[in-house]
Design an enzyme around this catalytic site. Structure first.
Site, mmCIF file in Angstrom:
data_model
loop_
_atom_site.group_PDB
_atom_site.id
_atom_site.type_symbol
_atom_site.label_atom_id
_atom_site.label_comp_id
_atom_site.label_asym_id
_atom_site.label_seq_id
_atom_site.Cartn_x
_atom_site.Cartn_y
_atom_site.Cartn_z
ATOM 1 N N SER A 1 0.823 -1.205 0.000
ATOM 2 C CA SER A 1 0.000 0.000 0.000
ATOM 3 C C SER A 1 0.863 1.263 0.000
ATOM 4 O O SER A 1 0.383 2.327 -0.362
ATOM 5 C CB SER A 1 -0.897 0.006 1.235
ATOM 6 O OG SER A 1 -0.106 0.051 2.407
ATOM 7 N N TYR B 1 -4.326 0.505 3.499
ATOM 8 C CA TYR B 1 -5.178 -0.572 3.001
ATOM 9 C C TYR B 1 -5.924 -1.291 4.131
ATOM 10 O O TYR B 1 -6.986 -1.874 3.898
ATOM 11 C CB TYR B 1 -4.307 -1.621 2.285
ATOM 12 C CG TYR B 1 -4.068 -1.382 0.810
ATOM 13 C CD1 TYR B 1 -4.338 -0.152 0.197
ATOM 14 C CD2 TYR B 1 -3.549 -2.409 0.014
ATOM 15 C CE1 TYR B 1 -4.097 0.038 -1.155
ATOM 16 C CE2 TYR B 1 -3.317 -2.225 -1.343
ATOM 17 C CZ TYR B 1 -3.594 -1.006 -1.928
ATOM 18 O OH TYR B 1 -3.348 -0.838 -3.266
ATOM 19 N N GLY B 2 -5.337 -1.286 5.303
ATOM 20 C CA GLY B 2 -5.827 -2.156 6.380
ATOM 21 C C GLY B 2 -7.194 -1.814 6.928
ATOM 22 O O GLY B 2 -7.739 -2.554 7.739
ATOM 23 N N CYS C 1 2.099 -7.195 1.331
ATOM 24 C CA CYS C 1 1.057 -6.531 2.099
ATOM 25 C C CYS C 1 0.171 -7.614 2.714
ATOM 26 O O CYS C 1 -0.521 -8.334 2.004
ATOM 27 C CB CYS C 1 0.236 -5.615 1.200
ATOM 28 S SG CYS C 1 -1.044 -4.741 2.102
ATOM 29 N N CYS D 1 2.254 -6.763 9.736
ATOM 30 C CA CYS D 1 1.964 -5.654 8.810
ATOM 31 C C CYS D 1 3.334 -5.133 8.432
ATOM 32 O O CYS D 1 4.161 -4.857 9.320
ATOM 33 C CB CYS D 1 1.147 -4.560 9.492
ATOM 34 S SG CYS D 1 1.069 -3.043 8.500
HETATM 35 N N1 DGL Z 1 1.670 -2.863 4.983
HETATM 36 C C1 DGL Z 1 0.418 -3.458 4.737
HETATM 37 C C2 DGL Z 1 0.204 -4.732 5.509
HETATM 38 O O1 DGL Z 1 1.149 -5.478 5.642
HETATM 39 C C3 DGL Z 1 -0.766 -2.516 4.705
HETATM 40 C C4 DGL Z 1 -0.874 -1.502 5.766
HETATM 41 C C5 DGL Z 1 -1.980 -0.527 5.413
HETATM 42 O O2 DGL Z 1 -1.867 0.106 4.366
HETATM 43 O O3 DGL Z 1 -2.945 -0.438 6.214
HETATM 44 O O4 DGL Z 1 -0.881 -5.060 5.948
#
Ligand code: DGL
Length: 253
Positions: free
Chosen positions: A7, A38-39, A69, A178
């Site tokens: 993301s 994205y989360g 991600c 994450c």
């Molecule tokens: N870095 C991503 C993950 O591993 C997404 C974090 C996000 O954008 O909320 O879930």
């Protein structure tokens, strides 16, 4: 060429680990900074954004993909192998290598991740398949705060609030599920203390990448970043993690 997708800046922690084992691979990285975080997005949104993001990487010449991600792995409503005509050995995601790493470990496991990842149950189910239970802690505002360059104090306050009331058994291993979270690993250490071991899955994913992508991914060590929206915090972290690498940043918007 290896394509890495996240993301935003979280996948840089994975790229950094991959660079340790595959220094000469050519890498094209897409960070969807326009749509981050994205989360907190719906499954439908994440499916659409992921398929589009990975198609962009394929158009730019990526034959092997690391979907860095966790929220994406947790939320896909389609099979990426079908949507993108990928063979299994051309795609690595976060969950498989992370869970496989803990086969045979008896330590209590705690997983912290975005709401999308925790609510999907993907890690909990995968750990159950190796006979392990895992305690989940969702941290809603953390990835966005990191992406936007929040201060150390703000980050520590978010982590402290998320773990308030959670009892961590002695000897617990905290899995940072994450890819943004290892960027602030020192804040986790400060808030949770030294009794907790912190695990960054990037190393397990890099090990898998080396197994799957070497030697066909021997190249000139080129790195290209594509962002859907320009981001100073992204540029600053890339410069800090890769001080001796010449890289290009292309902004789509
Ligand atoms: N870095 C991503 C993950 O591993 C997404 C974090 C996000 O954008 O909320 O879930």
């Amino acid at each position: 060429m290896i394509g890495i997708f996240d993301s935003g800046m979280g996948g840089l922690t994975v790229l950094s680990a991959i660079r340790e084992v595959l220094p000469s691979s050519d890498v094209v990285y897409f960070g969807d900074t326009l749509n981050a975080p994205y989360g907190v997005r719906s499954r439908e949104d994440l499916t659409k954004l992921t398929v589009e993001g990975l198609q962009l990487l394929q158009k730019r010449g990526a034959n092997n993909i690391v979907s860095a991600c966790n929220s994406v792995s947790a939320s896909l409503a389609v099979s990426l192998f079908d949507a993108l005509s990928l063979a299994p050995q051309q795609l690595i995601e976060m969950v498989g290598p992370t869970v496989a790493y803990f086969k045979g470990s008896a330590a209590p496991l705690v997983l912290c991740a975005t709401p999308a990842t925790i609510q999907s149950g993907i890690y909990q189910n995968a750990f159950r398949m190796i006979g392990r239970d895992v305690q989940g802690v969702a941290i809603e505002p953390l990835a966005g705060a990191i992406e936007n360059g929040a201060t150390a104090e703000e980050i520590e306050a978010i982590i402290a609030a998320a773990f308030k009331g959670t009892v961590l058994e002695p000897g617990s291993i905290l899995i940072l599920a994450c890819t943004h979270y290892p960027i602030v690993i020192s804040a986790f250490r400060k808030v949770l203390g030294s009794d907790v071991t912190i695990f960054d899955p990037a190393f397990a994913v890099a090990e898998r990448a080396e197994k799957q992508f070497w030697p066909q991914e021997v190249g000139d060590g080129r790195t290209t970043f594509i962002l859907s929206k320009d981001s100073e915090p992204f540029r600053a972290l890339a410069a800090k993690l890769f001080p001796n690498t010449k890289f290009e940043v292309e902004v789509l918007q």
